[in-house]
Design a protein around this motif. Structure first.
Motif, mmCIF file in Angstrom:
data_model
loop_
_atom_site.group_PDB
_atom_site.id
_atom_site.type_symbol
_atom_site.label_atom_id
_atom_site.label_comp_id
_atom_site.label_asym_id
_atom_site.label_seq_id
_atom_site.Cartn_x
_atom_site.Cartn_y
_atom_site.Cartn_z
ATOM 1 N N GLY A 31 1.261 -1.049 -0.087
ATOM 2 C CA GLY A 31 -0.045 0.038 -0.359
ATOM 3 C C GLY A 31 1.002 1.079 0.219
ATOM 4 O O GLY A 31 1.911 1.567 -0.231
ATOM 5 N N PRO A 32 0.116 2.030 0.598
ATOM 6 C CA PRO A 32 0.786 4.141 -0.433
ATOM 7 C C PRO A 32 1.454 4.109 1.518
ATOM 8 O O PRO A 32 1.064 2.849 2.551
ATOM 9 N N TYR A 33 2.787 4.157 1.286
ATOM 10 C CA TYR A 33 3.330 4.439 2.687
ATOM 11 C C TYR A 33 4.596 3.575 3.101
ATOM 12 O O TYR A 33 4.194 3.275 4.110
ATOM 13 N N ASN A 34 4.822 2.772 1.798
ATOM 14 C CA ASN A 34 5.364 1.879 2.584
ATOM 15 C C ASN A 34 4.419 0.207 3.398
ATOM 16 O O ASN A 34 4.931 0.298 4.175
ATOM 17 N N PHE A 37 5.101 -3.551 -9.281
ATOM 18 C CA PHE A 37 5.355 -2.021 -9.749
ATOM 19 C C PHE A 37 3.583 -1.283 -8.899
ATOM 20 O O PHE A 37 2.363 -2.209 -9.347
ATOM 21 N N GLY A 38 4.324 -0.593 -8.315
ATOM 22 C CA GLY A 38 3.268 0.389 -7.758
ATOM 23 C C GLY A 38 2.260 -0.524 -6.737
ATOM 24 O O GLY A 38 2.354 -1.541 -5.668
ATOM 25 N N ILE A 39 1.588 -0.014 -6.384
ATOM 26 C CA ILE A 39 0.453 -0.124 -4.657
ATOM 27 C C ILE A 39 -0.548 -0.907 -5.486
ATOM 28 O O ILE A 39 -1.140 -1.482 -7.031
ATOM 29 N N GLY A 40 -0.723 -2.631 -4.847
ATOM 30 C CA GLY A 40 -1.074 -3.553 -5.613
ATOM 31 C C GLY A 40 -1.644 -4.961 -4.746
ATOM 32 O O GLY A 40 -0.389 -5.214 -3.008
ATOM 33 N N HIS A 41 -2.395 -6.190 -5.172
ATOM 34 C CA HIS A 41 -1.968 -7.228 -4.318
ATOM 35 C C HIS A 41 -0.711 -8.058 -5.101
ATOM 36 O O HIS A 41 -0.936 -8.501 -6.894
ATOM 37 N N TYR A 42 0.406 -8.857 -4.574
ATOM 38 C CA TYR A 42 1.311 -9.796 -5.008
ATOM 39 C C TYR A 42 1.293 -10.614 -4.127
ATOM 40 O O TYR A 42 1.630 -10.933 -3.382
ATOM 41 N N PRO A 52 4.566 12.653 10.528
ATOM 42 C CA PRO A 52 5.993 13.155 10.029
ATOM 43 C C PRO A 52 6.519 11.739 9.098
ATOM 44 O O PRO A 52 7.079 12.348 8.520
ATOM 45 N N TYR A 53 6.262 11.453 9.677
ATOM 46 C CA TYR A 53 7.649 9.906 9.252
ATOM 47 C C TYR A 53 6.780 9.113 7.804
ATOM 48 O O TYR A 53 7.996 9.041 6.636
ATOM 49 N N THR A 54 5.759 9.385 7.374
ATOM 50 C CA THR A 54 4.887 9.428 5.923
ATOM 51 C C THR A 54 4.789 10.494 5.077
ATOM 52 O O THR A 54 4.509 10.487 4.420
ATOM 53 N N ASP A 55 4.926 11.880 5.714
ATOM 54 C CA ASP A 55 4.838 13.085 5.246
ATOM 55 C C ASP A 55 3.053 13.360 4.858
ATOM 56 O O ASP A 55 2.555 13.777 4.175
ATOM 57 N N TYR A 56 2.561 12.659 6.325
ATOM 58 C CA TYR A 56 1.165 13.039 6.115
ATOM 59 C C TYR A 56 0.970 13.450 6.647
ATOM 60 O O TYR A 56 0.911 13.559 7.856
#
Length: 334
Positions: A30-33, A75-80, A153-157
């Motif tokens: 997902g987003p922000y690692n 590549f990017g956000i998604g299920h793997y 602040p760690y994820t800049d959100y």
């Protein structure tokens, strides 16, 4: 029919081809690692291709996916899924997990129904309350909103969520005027500190991604006072009926006449009237039992005033109303 093309990844996938098996572990990036492990707890084939029921083994929360890609194509956000070294969960554990997920889903659905019923009850009560107090020519509402920070602040959100809304007044125009907001702020304990004329409280953010005009000490936390435009009286009722369903969330001026006789419950209240500036007077002392009287006299509560060299709360009035104020508070003067 079941083909999906990811332009940025430069890949196409056929969702009519099953990519994973039941009990297999998949990863959601997902987003922000954010990375979340889930297990495939069910597989169904529809007209648009395969659909996968995914359950988080830790929380039993359920998700769905119609595209699960191999990890080598990440590549990017998604299920793997790991196509080289696939990982599986024991079938009995997955069965138990399904039971947990079904129970959690039923519990969440019951909570949603209860919340919807409660909201409808509040909406009915609030609509009737607003119908009685909203002026016929009102086109805007001044509100106080309590924000709870969700900044990371760690994820800049940076963001917040609103945990409470109170109605502080109504307006016959849509102009954003800070004096009007300050006067309304004085009507509620949580926003009273914003009634002080302080340039640092005034925020003008009428730009893209801005929060508009509002009074507040912090953008993402604490109370903020702002003005929200509505079409007309009915628009106000529709927008704020649920909020007004709780009487504690309606903090407007009391239209009752000024009380000049001391009720027994405030007989011991003692206040002092002083000249605060060339154009104003202030009332200090035990003002809490008299707040309705002071508000009816068009007083402005301020949490931070200066009296005898110290900071204290008090009520500000125009000097033109001094005689009226003294007459109304005669029984309580020191």
């Amino acid at each position: 029919m079941g083909k999906v093309t990811l332009l940025f990844a430069g890949k196409s996938y056929d969702t009519d081809v099953q990519s994973v098996r039941e009990n297999q572990i998949v990863i959601f990036d997902g987003p922000y690692n954010m990375r979340q492990r889930m297990v495939v707890a069910g597989i169904a084939h529809t007209q648009s291709g395969y659909n996968y029921r995914l359950i988080d083994p830790e929380t039993a929360e359920e998700h769905t996916a119609d595209l699960i890609r191999p990890l080598r194509d990440k590549f990017g956000i998604g299920h793997y899924y790991d196509d080289e070294h696939p990982e599986f969960m024991d079938a009995a554990e997955v069965a138990a997990l399904r039971t947990r997920a079904d129970a959690l889903k039923a519990e969440q659905e019951a909570a949603r129904r209860a919340a919807a019923e409660d909201a409808e009850r509040l909406r009915t009560i609030g609509a009737e309350r607003l119908r009685q107090i909203v002026p016929d020519d009102a086109v805007a509402v001044i509100i106080g909103e309590q924000h709870e920070s969700e900044c990371d602040p760690y994820t800049d959100y940076f963001g917040s969520r609103i945990v409470r809304t109170v109605i502080l007044g109504f307006s016959t125009h849509t102009r954003d005027l800070f004096p009007e907001m300050r006067k309304a702020a004085a009507r509620f304990e949580g926003t009273a500190h914003l009634a002080e004329r302080n340039g640092e409280y005034e925020h003008r953010e009428k730009y893209s991604m801005g929060h508009g005009y509002y009074l507040g000490t912090h953008r993402y936390s604490g109370w903020q006072v702002s003005k929200e435009s509505c079409r007309d009286k009915e628009g106000i009722i529709k927008r704020f009926a649920v909020v007004a369903g709780n009487s504690d969330n309606v903090c407007i001026e009391n239209p009752a006449p000024v009380q000049t006789t001391a009720p027994e419950t405030v007989a011991d209240a003692r206040v002092e009237i002083v000249e605060y500036s060339e154009k104003s007077i202030a009332v200090f002392g035990d003002t809490k039992p008299l707040r309705d009287t002071l508000r009816d006299l068009n007083g402005l509560f301020r949490a931070y005033l200066t009296h005898d060299g110290t900071r204290c709360a008090g009520w500000i009035f125009s000097k033109r109303r001094e005689q009226e104020v003294r007459s109304a508070l005669a029984a309580y003067l020191k």
